[in-house]
Motif scaffolding. Structure first.
Motif, PDB file in Angstrom:
ATOM      1  N   PHE A  66       0.837  -1.215   0.078  1.00 41.70           N
ATOM      2  CA  PHE A  66      -0.145  -0.003   0.154  1.00 41.70           C
ATOM      3  C   PHE A  66       1.007   1.367  -0.050  1.00 41.70           C
ATOM      4  N   ASP A  67       0.637   2.098  -1.000  1.00 40.81           N
ATOM      5  CA  ASP A  67       1.094   3.211  -1.035  1.00 40.81           C
ATOM      6  C   ASP A  67       0.842   4.398   0.228  1.00 40.81           C
ATOM      7  N   ARG A  68       1.989   4.661   1.190  1.00 43.14           N
ATOM      8  CA  ARG A  68       1.715   5.664   2.215  1.00 43.14           C
ATOM      9  C   ARG A  68       2.414   6.849   2.136  1.00 43.14           C
ATOM     10  N   ASP A 117      -6.662   8.004   5.236  1.00 47.06           N
ATOM     11  CA  ASP A 117      -6.319   6.887   6.187  1.00 47.06           C
ATOM     12  C   ASP A 117      -6.884   5.428   5.019  1.00 47.06           C
ATOM     13  N   PHE A 125      -5.221   4.277   1.990  1.00 53.50           N
ATOM     14  CA  PHE A 125      -4.209   3.984   1.175  1.00 53.50           C
ATOM     15  C   PHE A 125      -4.398   3.044  -0.187  1.00 53.50           C
ATOM     16  N   TYR A 151      -6.498   0.509   1.749  1.00 55.10           N
ATOM     17  CA  TYR A 151      -6.058  -0.043   3.190  1.00 55.10           C
ATOM     18  C   TYR A 151      -7.308   0.572   3.785  1.00 55.10           C
TER      19      TYR A 151
END
Length: 347
Positions: free
Chosen positions: A147-149, A155, A157, A204
């Motif tokens: 997941f790209d944070r 919240d 992602f 996410y």
């Protein structure tokens, strides 16, 4: 056919057996429901149960079985996020996973082979969140869950599988020498309790889906709505709710296939029965790569024959099993991997 190795209580002997593969291989792990014992009971024959119900035209009953299965796992999720002390069974499972990822991190750090990336991949068919929570308690361990944070403004992602190819480096402030930092990829082909859909994307989602009441479980529409809120591959053959789920599933299986087609690929399986026909078929096909190696840790002595039967045509499969009356549980697996560390450091 698959080779079997009956191990003694001496973990150092077993470590000498698997250390060469760990030292020089592209390292992968495959874990199934057996790894989450005792907090979550194994999936058992739920796949067959669901298939039989669906073939008999009892879709509603199959859906209710699936709801019970998900809610049992969801219960552990709520316990993990709570501020109260963990129950004994959950605490045991959590500590097993924490030790596991810590040992992998150390193995990657001390490996002498500088040609290989300091990267390992864990493939988990479990919906639970033990690995994610164990990693959050160990800030020094980098877990890449896809997941790209890069943006902290949301919240939700987005899932970006390309991130699995990223490697992390740290540079010295004095000489600007780059050193690769160990990274553990976490790939969950069957989905996860923290996955959700947002439009046409997988994201996410840290919010747990509330369990159904008894009255809601008796309502097929409520059951269908509950299942649709989860981005999970149901544990029976060919069951998808929508195209996005199907595409994600096959994308992740392709990653699994590609990782095993690498030169000197090593896959260590624990708590996984290989009853999943898709994963079994892919594993068999990728073992055509003569440099690949599958190492299976059998829980009990009786399991050895079952694994050998599944890989009768493959010489690059080793089944490591205990003598009768002894089990290779998660604690024993961690002990064996810990015994590999001196071999890695001194190799």
């Amino acid at each position: 056919m698959a080779q079997s190795h009956l191990i003694s209580n001496n973990d150092e002997e077993t470590a000498k057996l698997i250390a060469p593969y760990i030292q020089s291989g592209n390292l992968n792990f495959l874990i199934g429901s057996g790894a989450s014992l005792p907090a979550i009971k194994t999936a058992g024959n739920i796949e067959k149960t669901l298939d039989d119900l669906i073939k008999a035209g009892k879709q509603s009953e199959a859906d209710r079985e699936m709801v019970d299965f998900i809610e049992a796992i969801g219960k552990t999720y709520k316990q993990l996020v709570s501020d109260t002390a963990y129950p004994a069974d959950l605490d045991e499972t959590f500590n097993n996973y924490s030790s596991f990822i810590s040992i992998i991190d150390q193995i990657l750090f001390f490996r002498k082979n500088e040609i290989l990336p300091r990267q390992a991949t864990i493939y988990s068919t479990n919906y639970d969140m033990f690995i994610e929570f164990a990693a959050s308690n160990s800030p020094s361990i980098i877990i890449n869950d896809g997941f790209d944070r890069s943006s902290g403004r949301s919240d939700s992602f987005a899932f970006v599988p390309e991130k699995y190819f990223d490697r992390t480096y740290r540079a010295s402030s004095l000489y600007a020498r780059r050193v690769e930092i160990p990274t553990i990829n976490l790939i969950k082909p069957h989905g996860s309790l923290n996955w959700a859909r947002k439009g046409s994307n997988l994201v996410y989602n840290a919010t747990a889906v509330p369990p159904l009441t008894a009255a809601e479980k008796a309502n097929p529409a409520k059951v269908t709505d509950y299942l649709s809120k989860h981005f999970l591959i149901m544990p029976h053959f060919g069951k998808f709710h929508e195209t996005l789920m199907e595409r994600t599933y096959y994308d992740l299986l392709r990653l699994f296939s590609k990782s095993m087609e690498q030169e000197n690929a090593v896959l260590m399986a624990f708590g996984f029965s290989f009853s999943d026909e898709h994963i079994l078929d892919i594993t068999r096909r990728t073992l055509r790569n003569p440099t690949s190696q599958l190492i299976i840790f059998a829980y009990s002595h009786d399991d050895i024959a079952s694994y050998q039967a599944k890989f009768t045509k493959h010489r690059n499969v080793s089944v490591i099993g205990p003598p009768a009356g002894i089990n290779i549980n998660f604690v024993r697996l961690n002990d064996i991997l810990s015994a590999v560390l001196p071999e890695i450091k001194n190799g």
